[in-house]
Scaffold this active site. Structure first.
Site, PDB file in Angstrom:
ATOM      1  NE  ARG A 284      -3.644   0.286   0.075  1.00  0.00           N
ATOM      2  CZ  ARG A 284      -4.771   0.524   0.764  1.00  0.00           C
ATOM      3  NH1 ARG A 284      -5.316  -0.426   1.480  1.00  0.00           N
ATOM      4  NH2 ARG A 284      -5.343   1.708   0.701  1.00  0.00           N
TER       5      ARG A 284
ATOM      6  CB  SER B 234      -6.834   2.118  -9.195  1.00  0.00           C
ATOM      7  OG  SER B 234      -5.506   1.684  -9.370  1.00  0.00           O
TER       8      SER B 234
ATOM      9  CG  ASP C 207      -2.639   4.323 -11.264  1.00  0.00           C
ATOM     10  OD1 ASP C 207      -1.745   4.685 -12.061  1.00  0.00           O
ATOM     11  OD2 ASP C 207      -2.648   4.621 -10.065  1.00  0.00           O
TER      12      ASP C 207
END
Length: 330
Positions: free
Chosen positions: A111, A119, A162
């Protein structure tokens, strides 16, 4: 039981111009992914995961959790994806069956280190909903819908890159020119054969976590104000991706190596690079590899020449508590 997945992504060229009508080349990184499981149930239920907990060992644990995961876990992302999916169906006059479901997410994507973990949860959720309700969302439109879930619902500063690579997978060249976006709501997306790519490595440090929206906020403000230096530099970064499109196809790896470094050097002209991020970049370059950010920071990507150089990267970056991987793209 429906199971769907979306993989991590790494921006190879063009970061961070995708949010500013730029151009990028990205790869999907199948080493990490977010998965969704969904099954029919009497009520609609979103099952929380460990990172959604509000119970902490102590005040220090709370601080470290927020530093790594932000103030929210994955549940807001799942909720936002469900809401945008429903709104899309209503707009397109698609009637959904009267069924409820229980949905659970899992993620192995580190993360807040620029590998697009948030996403991935949104894209995987939308894929599961499409299967459950038997709805087809055109592939070029799906990334835009996923972006709206984060930007409009959660106020996250983000670009299309993304979501495009997570929907298309593999390696993709993307052109987000303003006229394309305003005319059709999405850009020009061209898959590139991943077999044309050189030897790539990715290195990341989980203790460099930063919420990407916070990193990029100042740049957006200056860009919206028409700051000539910021606008011009972002155009240069987009130009790196545009040139890279043909360079990859020609397999001119020496020039591609230069372009990866140029991308980061241009970015450093308008964005502050922390000392710890800079140390990762310089360490990789001192090993002979190129290096640039995969996303907002915390992870780097580059080209290495041979296994000897890769081993040097493993050894030297490990001294900074950075993990080095070879991205699995296909």
């Amino acid at each position: 039981m429906i199971e769907t997945r979306a993989y991590a992504r790494a921006g190879l060229l063009g970061n961070p111009s995708d949010g500013y009508y730029g151009k990028t080349i990205s790869i999907s990184v199948r080493n990490f992914g977010a998965s969704i499981t969904l099954h029919e149930s009497p009520e609609l239920q979103i099952e929380p995961q460990t990172q959604d907990s509000n119970v902490f060992k102590n005040i220090f644990h709370l601080r470290d959790t927020i530093s790594t995961l932000g103030y929210h876990g994955g549940i807001p992302l799942v909720k936002a994806a469900i809401k945008k999916f429903l709104e899309y169906c209503e707009t397109e006059k698609i009637k959904l069956s009267n069924q409820n479901f229980t949905i659970r997410y899992r993620t192995t994507i580190p993360r807040q280190v620029g590998l697009a973990g948030s996403s991935a949860i949104v894209v995987a959720t939308m894929r599961a909903l499409m299967q459950f309700y038997k709805v087809e969302i055109p592939l070029p439109i799906l990334p835009t819908l996923a972006l709206k879930a984060e930007v409009e619902e959660l106020g996250i500063t983000a670009g299309l890159q993304d979501r495009v690579i997570q929907c298309y997978e593999g390696c993709v060249y993307m052109d987000f020119s303003r006229d394309l976006i305003e005319k059709q709501g999405y850009g020009y997306y061209e898959p590139i054969d991943p077999r044309l790519l050189p030897k790539l490595y990715i290195a990341y440090k989980t203790d460099l976590s930063k919420v990407s929206g916070k990193v990029l906020n100042n740049i957006r403000q200056r860009w919206e104000q028409g700051d000539a230096h910021v606008v011009g530099t972002l155009q240069k970064i987009a130009g790196v991706a545009e040139e890279g499109r043909s360079i990859v196809k020609e397999q001119n790896y020496d020039r591609l190596n230069e372009l990866v470094n140029q991308n980061l050097d241009h970015r450093a002209e308008i964005m502050t690079i922390t000392d710890r991020n800079r140390a990762m970049i310089e360490t990789a370059r001192n090993c002979g590899a190129s290096a640039s950010f995969t996303g907002s920071g915390g992870s780097i990507i580059g080209i290495y020449r041979d296994e000897e150089m890769l081993n040097r990267l493993f050894v030297e970056l490990k001294k900074q508590n950075a993990r080095v991987i070879k991205p699995f793209i296909v």
